[in-house]
Structures are given as structure tokens and as C-alpha cells.
Design a protein around this motif. Structure first.
Motif, PDB file in Angstrom:
ATOM      1  N   THR A  24       0.804  -2.055   7.399  1.00  0.00           N
ATOM      2  CA  THR A  24       1.752  -2.261   6.300  1.00  0.00           C
ATOM      3  C   THR A  24       1.104  -1.999   4.953  1.00  0.00           C
ATOM      4  O   THR A  24       1.728  -1.427   4.047  1.00  0.00           O
ATOM      5  N   ALA A  27       1.005   1.665   4.500  1.00  0.00           N
ATOM      6  CA  ALA A  27       2.352   2.175   4.251  1.00  0.00           C
ATOM      7  C   ALA A  27       2.786   1.927   2.813  1.00  0.00           C
ATOM      8  O   ALA A  27       3.343   2.818   2.148  1.00  0.00           O
ATOM      9  N   GLN A  28       2.539   0.714   2.314  1.00  0.00           N
ATOM     10  CA  GLN A  28       2.919   0.387   0.944  1.00  0.00           C
ATOM     11  C   GLN A  28       2.133   1.209  -0.063  1.00  0.00           C
ATOM     12  O   GLN A  28       2.679   1.681  -1.064  1.00  0.00           O
ATOM     13  N   VAL A  32       5.375   4.993   2.113  1.00  0.00           N
ATOM     14  CA  VAL A  32       6.139   5.407   3.283  1.00  0.00           C
ATOM     15  C   VAL A  32       6.320   4.199   4.204  1.00  0.00           C
ATOM     16  O   VAL A  32       5.801   3.115   3.937  1.00  0.00           O
ATOM     17  N   SER A  33       7.012   4.391   5.299  1.00  0.00           N
ATOM     18  CA  SER A  33       7.223   3.293   6.240  1.00  0.00           C
ATOM     19  C   SER A  33       6.027   3.139   7.170  1.00  0.00           C
ATOM     20  O   SER A  33       5.277   4.106   7.394  1.00  0.00           O
ATOM     21  N   PRO A  34       5.839   1.936   7.754  1.00  0.00           N
ATOM     22  CA  PRO A  34       4.756   1.750   8.725  1.00  0.00           C
ATOM     23  C   PRO A  34       4.849   2.699   9.904  1.00  0.00           C
ATOM     24  O   PRO A  34       3.825   3.182  10.397  1.00  0.00           O
ATOM     25  N   THR A  36       5.983   5.714   9.879  1.00  0.00           N
ATOM     26  CA  THR A  36       5.513   7.027   9.426  1.00  0.00           C
ATOM     27  C   THR A  36       3.996   7.070   9.375  1.00  0.00           C
ATOM     28  O   THR A  36       3.382   8.073   9.754  1.00  0.00           O
ATOM     29  N   VAL A  37       3.397   5.978   8.908  1.00  0.00           N
ATOM     30  CA  VAL A  37       1.928   5.904   8.895  1.00  0.00           C
ATOM     31  C   VAL A  37       1.392   6.044  10.310  1.00  0.00           C
ATOM     32  O   VAL A  37       0.437   6.788  10.563  1.00  0.00           O
ATOM     33  N   SER A  38       1.994   5.314  11.231  1.00  0.00           N
ATOM     34  CA  SER A  38       1.540   5.364  12.617  1.00  0.00           C
ATOM     35  C   SER A  38       1.619   6.776  13.170  1.00  0.00           C
ATOM     36  O   SER A  38       0.673   7.274  13.799  1.00  0.00           O
ATOM     37  N   VAL A  55      -1.659  10.320   4.014  1.00  0.00           N
ATOM     38  CA  VAL A  55      -1.811   9.027   4.692  1.00  0.00           C
ATOM     39  C   VAL A  55      -3.257   8.828   5.135  1.00  0.00           C
ATOM     40  O   VAL A  55      -3.814   7.734   5.027  1.00  0.00           O
TER      41      VAL A  55
END
Length: 351
Positions: A24, A27-28, A32-34, A36-38, A55
Motif C-alpha cells: 500500500t 501504491a500511494q 496507483v492501486s495496490p 497495479t503495483v503487484s 513502480v
């Protein structure tokens, strides 16, 4: 038209109780969203390459380590210890590994080893892979690491002990470490050669890792203090250290600087190769040229003549570092954060 990549937002403080950087947080910071990071960190093809790069940059800056056991408690630890060493082909590290592993196994820990090949990028990648397994502790060779590797070590909150090296300042509040001062050892061997009457002392080195360069500094400092330093007597080759290279470097030195009366090799395998080359060429050791090595590797005492060298306490370093790490993993503060096990000058017939 590809989606625009959002700007990096301000990093928020980790919400995990341990202070570990979370998905998180990344992501912040990346905006982007978590999920998307994953996907970006897995390198999925559906994710914009530019976004993947962004990222990854944020992840590296924050020191984020992906956790395959994220659903487990943040404080959970495995029963294994990760060990990073430069090489397995050098008996120096085999001796260290043997005692470290025996000490850790006696306390119920397994070891997971990684070989960095003296490559900072490879060390960084290996550390990332090791941290995925949530090790109980880390044993890492040396003190010279790139910025991302240092950040990973710090943010992982995994107890870590460094091997074979100590801060140059004995009074510094550096990291936990067990070893000896390479600079002092290089100076001590050079002083020994000076005391035998040598004045034109060459330094021959391969690999050129940070510990080798510290030995070079010790050699240089001792000769400068004696007023006999010559920069042209430094022979440095970045190739891996070996007997064959030692023979080649000996030939090079004798051709370019035939007046040298001693050669200090940064490692015993180089010195062993030089002794063999001298024997083939009929160059008398030590009456024509003295030869010294470093580390007292297997076979050095059986050379013709037996090799003068610096004996380093590899096995003792492995055991003491493992004991220090065991204390840290128990939540105990070691009696001292830095253990200097010293070294010995072994004078044999080659000097």
C-alpha cells in the motif's frame, strides 16, 4: 492511446506494526492501486512498461520487499538464515561458511546461501530474493554495498551481521560486524618485508574488490611512511584471482621492473602461481626476489619455498558472526557491535 502515468504522490508512513514498507505504501507513493503495483512488480505484459519502470523505481527508493506470506503476522520469521558471499571457489569463504553453518544448525537454524560474484547488482537481486523467504537473520560479506541494498537491509528489519570487514574508524558506531582491518593487515605484511631489508616492494592484486583495495592502501601507507613508495610498483588486474594469473603477473613484473626485491600478492593463489613461475624461470626466491601472499590458503605451506603470508581467521569469523547473529535474533544486544579477530604474519622461507 496509452494511459497517462500518474505522478508520484507523497510517501505515507507504513501502517504495519513493525514499520515494514507495505504494498500500500508503494501504491500511494506511485499514485496507483495496490493491485497495479503487484502486477507491475511481477512484470505482467498488460502493464505499461513505463509504469512498470516507475513502480520499480518507487519500490527501490522505499526499500519495499514483496512478501509472499503477507497474510501472516508481520513479526513472523522463518527458521533460516540467509548468507551472501562473493565466491565458492575460494577456500577463504568455504572455511567461513562451514563454521557459520555448524553454529547456526546447533541452534536450530538452516542456512540459505547466495553467491554475489563481487557484483553489486547481483548482490542486490540476491538479497531481494532471500528477503522473500522472511529469513530470521542475515550474514553478509563486507561493508561495501550499493544504496538500494543498504536500504533493503535497513527496511527489512531483519537482524544482520557483516563478515570479514570492520569500519576504518574503530570508534565508529557502524553496523554489527566480525572480521579484521584489511588495511592494517596490508601494512603489517609490508612492514615485515621492509624489516627484511627490502625497499623495492611491488603490490600485485586481482579481483580488486573493496577488501583488496584496503590491503593496497595499507601497503601504500607503509611504504610512504618509510619514504620508499613508488606508484609504478602497483600492478592491478580486475580479473579473478588464480594461480595462472599469479604466474602471468609475476612474469609481467619481472619484465617491467626487474629491480624489484619483493612482491606482495593480495591473495595466496596469486603468490602460489608466482612461486611456480619463479621456479620455472630459475629465479631464486627469496634471495633474488621475496614473495608474500595473503590468507594462508591450503597448500601455501607446501610451496617451494613455503609461502610467507597473512593468516586470516576465517573459521573464527564464521563462528563469532553466527553467535552474534543468534544473540540479535533472540532480541539480545551483543556485548560489542564490532569484533576484531585480528590476523597473523606467518614468516616462511619465501621472504
Amino acid at each position: 492511446m496509452p494511459n497517462a502515468i500518474p505522478p508520484i504522490t507523497k510517501t505515507t508512513k507504513s501502517h504495519r506494526a513493525t514499520g515494514r514498507v507495505t504494498l500500500t505504501d508503494v501504491a500511494q507513493a506511485a499514485g496507483v492501486s495496490p493491485s497495479t503495483v503487484s502486477r507491475a512488480l511481477r512484470g505482467e505484459r498488460a502493464v505499461d512498461p513505463a509504469l512498470i519502470e516507475r513502480v520499480q523505481a518507487v519500490s527501490a527508493r522505499l526499500g519495499y520487499v514483496p512478501d509472499p506470506a503477507a497474510r501472516a503476522l508481520a513479526s513472523q520469521r522463518s527458521n533460516h538464515v540467509a548468507i551472501l558471499i562473493p565466491l565458492l571457489s575460494n577456500a577463504l569463504f568455504v572455511d567461513l561458511l562451514d563454521t557459520a553453518q555448524k553454529t547456526l544448525r546447533a541452534s536450530g537454524y538452516q542456512t540459505l546461501m547466495g553467491v554475489t560474484h563481487y557484483d553489486a547488482s547481483e548482490e542486490e537481486q540476491l538479497l531481494r530474493e532471500q528477503l522473500l523467504h522472511r529469513p530470521a537473520g542475515l550474514l553478509v560479506t563486507g561493508l561495501d554495498h550499493n544504496a538500494v541494498t543498504r536500504k533493503l537491509m535497513e527496511s527489512s528489519l531483519v537482524p544482520c551481521v557483516h563478515l570479514m570487514d570492520l569500519p576504518s574508524d574503530p570508534h565508529s558506531a557502524g553496523p554489527y560486524c566480525v572480521g579484521f582491518r584489511q588495511t592494517d593487515a596490508g601494512a603489517a605484511m609490508t612492514l615485515h618485508l621492509l624489516q627484511t631489508g627490502r625497499r623495492r616492494i611491488a603490490f600485485a592484486a586481482a579481483q580488486l574488490d573493496p577488501r583488496v583495495m584496503q590491503r593496497l592502501f595499507g601497503w601504500r601507507s607503509a611504504l610512504q611512511e618509510a619514504g620508499v613508495y613508488e606508484a609504478t610498483l602497483e600492478f592491478l588486474n580486475p580479473a579473478p584471482s588464480s594461480l595462472a594469473l599469479g604466474a602471468v603477473m609475476f612474469e609481467q613484473i619481472m619484465q617491467q621492473r626487474p629491480a624489484v626485491d619483493a612482491i606482495f600478492f593480495c591473495n595466496d593463489d596469486l603468490a602460489q602461481g608466482a612461486l611456480m613461475a619463479a621456479l620455472r624461470r630459475g629465479i631464486a626466491v627469496p634471495s633474488q626476489v621475496a614473495i608474500a601472499g595473503f590468507n594462508d590458503l591450503t597448500g601455501s605451506d607446501q610451496m617451494l619455498p613455503p609461502l610467507t603470508t597473512v593468516r586470516t581467521p576465517r573459521a573464527q569469523i564464521g563462528e563469532a558472526a553466527a553467535q552474534m547473529l543468534l544473540s540479535l535474533m533472540r532480541g539480545e544486544e551483543p556485548l560489542t557491535p564490532q569484533i576484531d579477530l585480528g590476523f597473523d604474519i606467518l614468516q616462511r622461507q619465501s621472504t
